[in-house]
Design an enzyme around this catalytic site. Sequence first.
Site, PDB file in Angstrom:
ATOM      1  N   GLU A 171       0.818  -1.211   0.000  1.00 17.17           N
ATOM      2  CA  GLU A 171       0.000   0.000   0.000  1.00 17.17           C
ATOM      3  C   GLU A 171       0.858   1.270   0.000  1.00 17.17           C
ATOM      4  O   GLU A 171       0.465   2.281  -0.573  1.00 17.17           O
ATOM      5  CB  GLU A 171      -0.942   0.011   1.203  1.00 17.17           C
ATOM      6  CG  GLU A 171      -1.984  -1.102   1.141  1.00 17.17           C
ATOM      7  CD  GLU A 171      -3.044  -0.955   2.219  1.00 17.17           C
ATOM      8  OE1 GLU A 171      -2.828  -0.158   3.172  1.00 17.17           O
ATOM      9  OE2 GLU A 171      -4.088  -1.611   2.111  1.00 17.17           O
ATOM     10  N   PHE A 275      -1.637   4.401  -5.642  1.00 19.59           N
ATOM     11  CA  PHE A 275      -0.729   3.257  -5.797  1.00 19.59           C
ATOM     12  C   PHE A 275      -1.136   2.107  -4.892  1.00 19.59           C
ATOM     13  O   PHE A 275      -1.529   2.292  -3.729  1.00 19.59           O
ATOM     14  CB  PHE A 275       0.702   3.677  -5.459  1.00 19.59           C
ATOM     15  CG  PHE A 275       1.683   2.531  -5.365  1.00 19.59           C
ATOM     16  CD1 PHE A 275       2.243   1.990  -6.508  1.00 19.59           C
ATOM     17  CD2 PHE A 275       2.035   1.998  -4.132  1.00 19.59           C
ATOM     18  CE1 PHE A 275       3.146   0.930  -6.435  1.00 19.59           C
ATOM     19  CE2 PHE A 275       2.931   0.943  -4.043  1.00 19.59           C
ATOM     20  CZ  PHE A 275       3.489   0.408  -5.204  1.00 19.59           C
ATOM     21  N   LYS A 470      11.936  16.939 -29.496  1.00 18.04           N
ATOM     22  CA  LYS A 470      11.257  17.480 -28.313  1.00 18.04           C
ATOM     23  C   LYS A 470      10.062  16.595 -28.004  1.00 18.04           C
ATOM     24  O   LYS A 470       9.126  16.503 -28.790  1.00 18.04           O
ATOM     25  CB  LYS A 470      10.805  18.919 -28.564  1.00 18.04           C
ATOM     26  CG  LYS A 470      10.114  19.574 -27.370  1.00 18.04           C
ATOM     27  CD  LYS A 470       9.731  21.009 -27.687  1.00 18.04           C
ATOM     28  CE  LYS A 470       9.058  21.681 -26.508  1.00 18.04           C
ATOM     29  NZ  LYS A 470       8.680  23.089 -26.821  1.00 18.04           N
ATOM     30  N   TRP A 471      10.091  15.925 -26.857  1.00 20.24           N
ATOM     31  CA  TRP A 471       9.043  15.002 -26.423  1.00 20.24           C
ATOM     32  C   TRP A 471       8.122  15.753 -25.472  1.00 20.24           C
ATOM     33  O   TRP A 471       8.487  16.053 -24.354  1.00 20.24           O
ATOM     34  CB  TRP A 471       9.681  13.796 -25.742  1.00 20.24           C
ATOM     35  CG  TRP A 471       8.753  12.794 -25.133  1.00 20.24           C
ATOM     36  CD1 TRP A 471       7.510  12.983 -24.611  1.00 20.24           C
ATOM     37  CD2 TRP A 471       9.022  11.396 -24.949  1.00 20.24           C
ATOM     38  NE1 TRP A 471       6.986  11.821 -24.121  1.00 20.24           N
ATOM     39  CE2 TRP A 471       7.889  10.833 -24.317  1.00 20.24           C
ATOM     40  CE3 TRP A 471      10.109  10.578 -25.257  1.00 20.24           C
ATOM     41  CZ2 TRP A 471       7.832   9.472 -23.981  1.00 20.24           C
ATOM     42  CZ3 TRP A 471      10.044   9.225 -24.920  1.00 20.24           C
ATOM     43  CH2 TRP A 471       8.926   8.683 -24.294  1.00 20.24           C
ATOM     44  N   ASP A 472       6.901  16.040 -25.930  1.00 19.44           N
ATOM     45  CA  ASP A 472       5.956  16.820 -25.135  1.00 19.44           C
ATOM     46  C   ASP A 472       4.923  15.904 -24.485  1.00 19.44           C
ATOM     47  O   ASP A 472       4.754  14.740 -24.864  1.00 19.44           O
ATOM     48  CB  ASP A 472       5.272  17.853 -26.035  1.00 19.44           C
ATOM     49  CG  ASP A 472       4.886  19.120 -25.280  1.00 19.44           C
ATOM     50  OD1 ASP A 472       4.833  19.093 -24.035  1.00 19.44           O
ATOM     51  OD2 ASP A 472       4.638  20.145 -25.943  1.00 19.44           O
ATOM     52  N   ASN A 474       1.062  16.994 -22.858  1.00 20.32           N
ATOM     53  CA  ASN A 474       0.283  18.204 -22.618  1.00 20.32           C
ATOM     54  C   ASN A 474      -0.996  18.029 -21.806  1.00 20.32           C
ATOM     55  O   ASN A 474      -1.928  18.805 -21.961  1.00 20.32           O
ATOM     56  CB  ASN A 474      -0.059  18.868 -23.963  1.00 20.32           C
ATOM     57  CG  ASN A 474       1.092  19.729 -24.460  1.00 20.32           C
ATOM     58  OD1 ASN A 474       1.626  20.543 -23.726  1.00 20.32           O
ATOM     59  ND2 ASN A 474       1.476  19.532 -25.708  1.00 20.32           N
ATOM     60  N   CYS A 520       9.524  17.583 -22.238  1.00 18.86           N
ATOM     61  CA  CYS A 520       8.620  18.715 -22.067  1.00 18.86           C
ATOM     62  C   CYS A 520       7.286  18.171 -21.592  1.00 18.86           C
ATOM     63  O   CYS A 520       6.891  17.064 -21.963  1.00 18.86           O
ATOM     64  CB  CYS A 520       8.462  19.476 -23.388  1.00 18.86           C
ATOM     65  SG  CYS A 520       7.287  20.859 -23.328  1.00 18.86           S
ATOM     66  N   GLY A 523       5.659  22.647 -20.938  1.00 21.97           N
ATOM     67  CA  GLY A 523       6.715  23.358 -20.220  1.00 21.97           C
ATOM     68  C   GLY A 523       7.301  22.446 -19.168  1.00 21.97           C
ATOM     69  O   GLY A 523       7.710  21.318 -19.439  1.00 21.97           O
ATOM     70  N   ASP A 542       6.444  26.858 -20.312  1.00 21.21           N
ATOM     71  CA  ASP A 542       5.839  27.483 -21.485  1.00 21.21           C
ATOM     72  C   ASP A 542       5.811  29.002 -21.355  1.00 21.21           C
ATOM     73  O   ASP A 542       5.535  29.703 -22.334  1.00 21.21           O
ATOM     74  CB  ASP A 542       4.409  26.963 -21.692  1.00 21.21           C
ATOM     75  CG  ASP A 542       4.371  25.633 -22.419  1.00 21.21           C
ATOM     76  OD1 ASP A 542       5.415  25.210 -22.949  1.00 21.21           O
ATOM     77  OD2 ASP A 542       3.290  25.010 -22.468  1.00 21.21           O
TER      78      ASP A 542
END
Length: 727
Positions: A171, A275, A470-472, A474, A520, A523, A542
Amino acid sequence: MTNEQLNQAEFELQTKNSSWQFKQDPYQILQHVWYGPKTGMDMSYLQEWHDTGFSGQISDAGNDRTYSLDTRMQEIPVEGTGDYRINSLAIRQADGSIASDLRFKSADHQAKQPLKGLPHSFSESENLNITLMDETSQLEVVLHYSTFEECDVIARSMTITNKGDQPVFIETADSASLDFGLQDLEMIHFYGRHNMEREYQCVPVTNGITEISSKRTSSSHQHNPAVIFKNPTTTETSGNCWGIMLMYSGSFAIRTEKDQHNQIRVSAGINPDTFEWKLEPGQSFQTPEAIFSFSNQGLSRLSKNFHQFIRDHVMRSPLAKKNKPVLLNNWEATYFTFTKEKLLEIAKSAAEMGIDLFVLDDGWFGKRDSDMEGLGDWDVNKEKIGDLGELIDGIKKLGMQFGLWIEPEMVSEDSDLYRNHPDWVIQMPNRSPIRNRYQLVLDFSNPEVVDYIYEKISAILRAHDISYVKWDMNRSLSDLYTKTLPADRQKEMAHRYVLGVYDLANRLTEEFPEILFEACSGGGGRFDAGMLYYMPQIWTSDDTDAKERTKIQFGTSFFYPVSSMGAHVSAVPNHQTGRITSLQTRATAAMAGTFGYELDPTSFDQEEKDLIKEQIAHFHDIQNTILNGEYDRLSHPYKDSYSAWQFNDGKRVIVHGIRYEKRPNSLRQPIELRNLNEDQMYKETKSGMVFSGKALMNGGILLPGELGDNYPFEFIFEALPEKNNQN
């Protein structure tokens, strides 16, 4: 280094300036003793215990009412042992009881091993592994300690193994906890929101429980997974302070409690609110790493410890310590509305100014003309930009590298991917989905989904000469549910999603080590050491407003090195605040990071283009000092009327800053430099004046007196050869 165990009972971990002590007590409970400066002795003499009412005893202690785990300092406090404070481990047994009675079993040294599926620190030093066992349930817990002597850092994680014959449910499984004992402390943490990340806040640790956390399945804009504890008199340059940072990019919790005796405990790890983990017989669970550092030389030294640690022992990219290309991103110049011709027009102007790398942002794939469509269809939109290879060739002929934006974790409902695989999105059964930015999230806890996205993205990277990605990401995750797990294991989903993100990041960065990856999340919504393991830089925010960026980068700097901070010059009026600042002011703020531009250079007149060309050439000259030198904060932008910071590589010292406000009829503010050689002579390159290190550190240098708000300044000092030094 690790001192030898004394009769398998006492342990001490040492770094250059710190000591971590713990021991097994007469009942084989692992007792925490000390974390602070080296003292040369056992610090358990400070611990004093007496009978505290309503604090019970373990059965072994009989009627010794002075022995209660509710009052004692522990290395791993566990739920169900009579300790009513926050705990690091809670195990629900097969019979429904929540209890684990962990006793010391053994200790050994082994070479530091990778954490399977998780980002981790790396070192050639040995781990100290402490094995504890709950004999009743046959649950084994191994605490892993790694020391990084020169960085004054200690890393800790935990492996939980079910050696019994019944399943158990985890837990809570925090990476580590720390008992400070009886102390008066303040906590610095970094809160915020989108466009306003890592805002500095310092508060006293008061009685009760305080929690810094995220339930968004990302480390989040709202809280960063790193905190500092300090004495009330500690400053940037003096006093005791302790930093705790999680190498994790998902939902986390850092909980602090000041108890009935005013003792302070902090515990950090995966957020237990989202979790739970079913551990079958024979299975193990590995927690992320928690990173600790101590400084008795103030906050500046603590930050340097973390900066050095991240650069040397977290960032694995071969590009991490190399100078970065100055890039131009087309996003604020075009948003979704562009053609191949428009992109090449922007690129031509960029090349004339000296830009090194052209980055094509959102909108190049699928049917993607707004943020409501096309996401997930990772095929080039040839109607919009033609052949991607031809576009890249056109960019390269202009003398620039080419970069690409992706958002691999997300999908639009108006997309071929969603129409073909609606079962791949995160959505609760029989309920409408929660939308954010009108997009849904792919179920990265499902390996089939990760495999598909890997094949689509890697195919593009294999087929084209791409130097930067660039791995965003959002949106935050909500309505957590996966079709791949039964009902009693749904709370595993959030952590499994993060493991899926790490799996994709690991596969892409290992296959394409020559590509500079930048993380990213709208931002800085996933700015953490976990992502920095795979990608050596992260888009800081951003919000590109120069004034706001000085505060965001100030907060970020307490744990993360300048080389990790993506920072750009953008157009004015600023798209986030509407503020108008000079091109030089914006460049000064952006040079406290990887440096680039996010605007339309075709809209500039020749004077502005010439200035940008000068800025780029200047950054090329000084960027090694900025990205790899030591960083110091010279002001407090939440209290002072200016923001100032310093870079020092031993040969050159650079002071940058922005004066926020000019008051009428006011004297010029002196600003003191830090961590110079006091007997060294330094020449200021613009004026030619020569200063001693003592003068610059004790008297300082006057800030500019020109009129106007948000005024930028720069001082560069070159260390003179020894023959030119004077005492």
